[in-house]
Motif scaffolding. Structure first.
Motif, PDB file in Angstrom:
ATOM      1  N   LEU A  38     -26.441  21.560 -25.054  1.00 21.14           N
ATOM      2  CA  LEU A  38     -26.942  22.298 -26.214  1.00 21.14           C
ATOM      3  C   LEU A  38     -27.349  23.709 -25.823  1.00 21.14           C
ATOM      4  N   SER A  39     -27.963  23.861 -24.640  1.00 20.46           N
ATOM      5  CA  SER A  39     -28.354  25.235 -24.275  1.00 20.46           C
ATOM      6  C   SER A  39     -27.147  26.070 -23.894  1.00 20.46           C
ATOM      7  N   ALA A  40     -26.147  25.481 -23.246  1.00 15.49           N
ATOM      8  CA  ALA A  40     -24.935  26.249 -22.915  1.00 15.49           C
ATOM      9  C   ALA A  40     -24.184  26.652 -24.178  1.00 15.49           C
ATOM     10  N   LEU A  41     -24.176  25.765 -25.167  1.00 15.64           N
ATOM     11  CA  LEU A  41     -23.507  26.084 -26.434  1.00 15.64           C
ATOM     12  C   LEU A  41     -24.242  27.213 -27.152  1.00 15.64           C
ATOM     13  N   ALA A  42     -25.558  27.125 -27.156  1.00 17.00           N
ATOM     14  CA  ALA A  42     -26.360  28.162 -27.811  1.00 17.00           C
ATOM     15  C   ALA A  42     -26.110  29.514 -27.140  1.00 17.00           C
ATOM     16  N   GLN A  43     -26.095  29.486 -25.799  1.00 10.45           N
ATOM     17  CA  GLN A  43     -25.843  30.692 -24.995  1.00 10.45           C
ATOM     18  C   GLN A  43     -24.518  31.353 -25.354  1.00 10.45           C
ATOM     19  N   SER A  44     -23.477  30.518 -25.467  1.00  6.85           N
ATOM     20  CA  SER A  44     -22.131  31.068 -25.667  1.00  6.85           C
ATOM     21  C   SER A  44     -21.778  31.196 -27.141  1.00  6.85           C
ATOM     22  N   GLY A  45     -22.661  30.727 -28.010  1.00 10.57           N
ATOM     23  CA  GLY A  45     -22.389  30.799 -29.444  1.00 10.57           C
ATOM     24  C   GLY A  45     -21.241  29.915 -29.889  1.00 10.57           C
ATOM     25  N   CYS A  46     -20.973  28.843 -29.127  1.00 18.00           N
ATOM     26  CA  CYS A  46     -19.876  27.937 -29.474  1.00 18.00           C
ATOM     27  C   CYS A  46     -20.399  26.683 -30.141  1.00 18.00           C
ATOM     28  N   ARG A  47     -19.516  26.058 -30.933  1.00 14.08           N
ATOM     29  CA  ARG A  47     -19.868  24.739 -31.455  1.00 14.08           C
ATOM     30  C   ARG A  47     -19.008  23.694 -30.755  1.00 14.08           C
ATOM     31  N   LEU A  48     -19.537  22.475 -30.706  1.00 16.82           N
ATOM     32  CA  LEU A  48     -18.879  21.399 -29.973  1.00 16.82           C
ATOM     33  C   LEU A  48     -17.879  20.686 -30.875  1.00 16.82           C
ATOM     34  N   THR A  49     -16.615  20.592 -30.416  1.00 10.13           N
ATOM     35  CA  THR A  49     -15.591  19.926 -31.232  1.00 10.13           C
ATOM     36  C   THR A  49     -15.103  18.618 -30.621  1.00 10.13           C
ATOM     37  N   ALA A  50     -15.295  18.433 -29.307  1.00 17.07           N
ATOM     38  CA  ALA A  50     -14.790  17.200 -28.692  1.00 17.07           C
ATOM     39  C   ALA A  50     -15.632  16.799 -27.490  1.00 17.07           C
ATOM     40  N   ILE A  51     -15.745  15.477 -27.311  1.00 16.59           N
ATOM     41  CA  ILE A  51     -16.430  14.904 -26.152  1.00 16.59           C
ATOM     42  C   ILE A  51     -15.448  13.934 -25.496  1.00 16.59           C
ATOM     43  N   LEU A  52     -15.189  14.139 -24.211  1.00 16.78           N
ATOM     44  CA  LEU A  52     -14.292  13.258 -23.465  1.00 16.78           C
ATOM     45  C   LEU A  52     -15.123  12.432 -22.485  1.00 16.78           C
ATOM     46  N   LEU A  53     -14.998  11.114 -22.558  1.00 15.06           N
ATOM     47  CA  LEU A  53     -15.775  10.231 -21.683  1.00 15.06           C
ATOM     48  C   LEU A  53     -14.839   9.493 -20.727  1.00 15.06           C
ATOM     49  N   THR A  54     -15.245   9.405 -19.449  1.00 14.64           N
ATOM     50  CA  THR A  54     -14.385   8.753 -18.451  1.00 14.64           C
ATOM     51  C   THR A  54     -14.742   7.294 -18.214  1.00 14.64           C
ATOM     52  N   HIS A  55     -16.031   6.958 -18.300  1.00 20.38           N
ATOM     53  CA  HIS A  55     -16.433   5.564 -18.075  1.00 20.38           C
ATOM     54  C   HIS A  55     -17.829   5.339 -18.623  1.00 20.38           C
ATOM     55  N   HIS A  56     -18.259   4.066 -18.648  1.00 23.26           N
ATOM     56  CA  HIS A  56     -19.415   3.679 -19.450  1.00 23.26           C
ATOM     57  C   HIS A  56     -20.780   3.957 -18.818  1.00 23.26           C
ATOM     58  N   HIS A  57     -20.838   4.424 -17.582  1.00 21.70           N
ATOM     59  CA  HIS A  57     -22.151   4.590 -16.947  1.00 21.70           C
ATOM     60  C   HIS A  57     -23.019   5.610 -17.687  1.00 21.70           C
ATOM     61  N   PRO A  58     -24.329   5.274 -17.810  1.00 21.85           N
ATOM     62  CA  PRO A  58     -25.242   6.112 -18.603  1.00 21.85           C
ATOM     63  C   PRO A  58     -25.282   7.579 -18.160  1.00 21.85           C
ATOM     64  N   ASP A  59     -25.108   7.831 -16.859  1.00 23.75           N
ATOM     65  CA  ASP A  59     -25.162   9.228 -16.410  1.00 23.75           C
ATOM     66  C   ASP A  59     -23.926  10.015 -16.842  1.00 23.75           C
ATOM     67  N   HIS A  60     -22.990   9.348 -17.530  1.00 25.26           N
ATOM     68  CA  HIS A  60     -21.794  10.041 -18.033  1.00 25.26           C
ATOM     69  C   HIS A  60     -21.707  10.055 -19.548  1.00 25.26           C
ATOM     70  N   ILE A  61     -22.466   9.159 -20.212  1.00 23.77           N
ATOM     71  CA  ILE A  61     -22.351   9.073 -21.678  1.00 23.77           C
ATOM     72  C   ILE A  61     -23.685   9.253 -22.394  1.00 23.77           C
ATOM     73  N   GLY A  62     -24.785   9.308 -21.627  1.00 24.61           N
ATOM     74  CA  GLY A  62     -26.124   9.254 -22.213  1.00 24.61           C
ATOM     75  C   GLY A  62     -26.450  10.343 -23.218  1.00 24.61           C
ATOM     76  N   GLY A  63     -25.738  11.472 -23.168  1.00 35.47           N
ATOM     77  CA  GLY A  63     -26.039  12.563 -24.090  1.00 35.47           C
ATOM     78  C   GLY A  63     -25.213  12.544 -25.359  1.00 35.47           C
ATOM     79  N   THR A  64     -24.325  11.565 -25.484  1.00 37.68           N
ATOM     80  CA  THR A  64     -23.391  11.563 -26.620  1.00 37.68           C
ATOM     81  C   THR A  64     -24.113  11.539 -27.969  1.00 37.68           C
ATOM     82  N   ALA A  65     -25.078  10.635 -28.110  1.00 31.17           N
ATOM     83  CA  ALA A  65     -25.788  10.511 -29.398  1.00 31.17           C
ATOM     84  C   ALA A  65     -26.499  11.816 -29.752  1.00 31.17           C
TER      85      ALA A  65
END
Ligand code: ZN
Ligand code: FE
Length: 256
Positions: A38-65
């Motif tokens: 969220l802070s990187a998006l705010a910095q660059s003025g971009c909006r998020l259009t896609a999230i790519l997930l590689t596997h189910h571990h929380p340290d890789h998906i925990g921010g999705t919600a």
């Protein structure tokens, strides 16, 4: 040309962001938490259009919600695995992903080993490989066999040499320490270690690495080059899967 960034997250994770200033759109890979994105998006003025997930571990998906709460229109790609929720499109071997903004195309490669359903995304000269291939290392075998992981790594190693390896963690120095015990005379490995040390001293990521650099220095891609005698616990004459298994086990017990 979209810009690639490694956003440090949690303890030693990286969330990869591909942002396109022209369209004002960005995608992220494996957001273990929402805040850095969220802070990187705010910095660059971009909006998020896609999230790519590689596997189910929380340290890789925990921010999705948290990211979907802010960008509900973002499309979430993930492997066929019920342990991952909030998914828009499940993808598997050979599936192609074509995004309009940021403009990018990826092919999905199934890479079981770290987990049963782990996938990697390859395209745009980039490889998002989660916890399968690391810079100078590979992921732990939580759900797969050594034969599966070796086959997965073989496939990634066969990608074009100039492919940028965007993996999930900053593990290069710890991996280098282990790799040097196996190949102390590997000049490419020694140089990689020195470069990584300098980057970390400056607080910079050691990633992405390159596939040809991994082929030259990553012991887990070099089981055909490394003699069994150099691998702790490998029997003389052990085949390549057995050498790989012994190498992975030795790394599991390596200090650090
Ligand atoms: Zn993992
Ligand atoms: Fe991880």
């Amino acid at each position: 040309m979209p810009q690639l960034r490694a956003l440090p997250a949690l303890r030693d994770n990286y969330i990869w962001m591909l942002a396109d200033a022209a369209s004002g759109c960005a995608l992220v890979v494996d957001p273990g938490e929402a805040r850095p994105v969220l802070s990187a998006l705010a910095q660059s003025g971009c909006r998020l259009t896609a999230i790519l997930l590689t596997h189910h571990h929380p340290d890789h998906i925990g921010g999705t919600a948290g990211l979907l709460a802010r960008f509900p229109e973002a499309v979430v790609f993930a492997p066929h695995d019920e342990r991952i929720g909030l998914v828009t499109r499940r993808v598997g071997e050979g599936d192609r992903i074509a995004l309009a903004a940021p403009s990018a195309q990826f092919e999905v490669i199934e890479v079981p080993g770290h987990t049963r359903t782990h996938i990697a995304y390859h395209g745009e000269g980039l490889l998002f490989c989660g916890d399968t291939l690391f810079s100078l290392g590979c992921g732990r075998l939580f759900e797969g066999t050594p034969a599966q992981m070796l086959a997965s790594l073989d496939r990634l190693a066969a990608l074009p040499g100039n492919t940028q390896v965007c993996c999930g963690h900053e593990y290069t120095l710890a991996n280098a320490a282990f790799a040097l015990t196996v190949e102390p005379d590997n000049a490419v490995l020694r140089t990689r270690e020195e470069t990584a040390r300098a980057l970390r001293r400056s607080g910079l990521p050691t990633l992405p690495s390159l596939i040809d650099g991994e082929r030259a220095a990553n012991p887990f891609l070099r089981v055909d080059a490394i003699a069994a005698a150099r691998i702790p616990g490998a029997a003389e004459g052990a085949d390549r899967v057995a050498r790989f298994a012994a190498l992975r086990l030795a790394k599991d017990h390596f200090p650090g």
